[in-house]
Design an enzyme around this catalytic site. Structure first.
Site, short mmCIF file in Angstrom:
data_model
loop_
_atom_site.label_atom_id
_atom_site.label_comp_id
_atom_site.label_asym_id
_atom_site.label_seq_id
_atom_site.Cartn_x
_atom_site.Cartn_y
_atom_site.Cartn_z
CD GLU A 52 1.50 31.44 -70.37
OE1 GLU A 52 2.51 30.71 -70.46
OE2 GLU A 52 1.22 32.07 -69.33
CB CYS A 53 5.97 29.39 -75.36
SG CYS A 53 6.22 28.18 -74.05
N GLY A 54 2.79 28.05 -75.16
CA GLY A 54 2.02 26.85 -75.45
C GLY A 54 2.33 25.69 -74.53
#
EC number: 1.8.4.8
Length: 258
Positions: free
Chosen positions: A243-245
């Site tokens: 996940e990139c956030g």
């Protein structure tokens, strides 16, 4: 479904609950939503979830699916793109192609510092291990997305996440609350085959880099071609994280994440 408890829910009421209470309150609704088609889910959300409705897109491999699905039901829905400045040239051309084909109401948000300024100040964050990648993502993806949701006064955020994509998404519900807004995932239970058939049926294209062996596409420096033995998760962020956030709750101000 239209007469269920779902239509009586108010975001402000849910935000006053604990994370556990939110999950329990939304449990029955999610069970009902699981029985609907993706388009029925989108229409239900537009009718029953309050606030401005927006959809985010990274314009990745299967982006055309979600953009077509949501704009069928609401043609002028704001489409949020967080542009890091490091996308592939093919991605920028794909954005132009889909924007024209689907007449998208594209809203582009970027980091407050340019990419060159960031490199001068921090160096190449993506080469600095997990901490560097997380800082890079916060600056270039998370903060611009939060700003987009605030400026567009979003109450409901549509996203094309799917359980099949990674372990971190395997148990996500259709409806949740993330950082103070409704998060709605209408194709969460779709398989790659479902996506393929939908794109084929509606004359939509995959991202052009799919033909070169990419399973997932993000920034040029954190995306790898798939090779035998690799999982899809290992093609992003050097395999350090999936996940990139953007799809993680900050856990500070609000309750339920996804």
């Amino acid at each position: 479904m239209h007469n269920s408890v779902a239509s009586k829910l108010k975001l402000a009421e849910l935000l006053a609950l604990t994370k556990t209470e939110q999950i329990l309150r939304l449990g029955q609704i999610n069970a009902e939503l699981e029985q609907l088609t993706a388009l029925e889910r989108v229409k239900w959300a537009l009718e029953n979830l309050e606030g401005t409705h927006v959809v985010s897109s990274s314009f990745g491999i299967q982006a055309a699916l979600m953009l077509h699905l949501v704009t069928q039901a609401k043609s002028d829905i704001p489409v949020i793109l967080t542009d890091t400045g490091y996308l592939f040239p093919e991605t920028y051309r794909f954005i132009d192609e889909l924007s024209q084909k689907l007449t998208l109401n594209l809203q582009v948000f970027r980091a407050q510092q340019s990419s060159n300024w960031q490199e001068a100040q921090y160096g190449k964050l993506w080469d600095q291990g997990i901490e560097g990648i997380e800082k890079y993502n916060k600056l270039n993806k998370v903060e611009p997305m939060r700003r987009a949701l605030d400026e567009l006064e979003a109450g409901t955020w549509f996203s094309g996440l799917r359980r099949e994509q990674s372990q971190s998404r395997a148990n996500l519900p259709i409806l949740s609350i993330q950082n103070g807004v409704f998060k709605f995932l209408p194709v969460i239970d779709w398989t790659n085959k479902d996506v393929h058939y939908y794109l084929e049926e509606h004359g939509l294209s995959y991202h052009p880099l799919r033909e070169q062996g990419y399973l997932s596409v993000g920034d040029t420096h954190t995306t790898k071609k798939w090779e035998p033995g690799m999982t899809e998760e290992e093609t992003r962020f050097n395999g350090l994280k999936r996940e990139c956030g953007l799809h993680e709750d900050d856990g500070e101000q609000y309750g339920s994440g996804i």
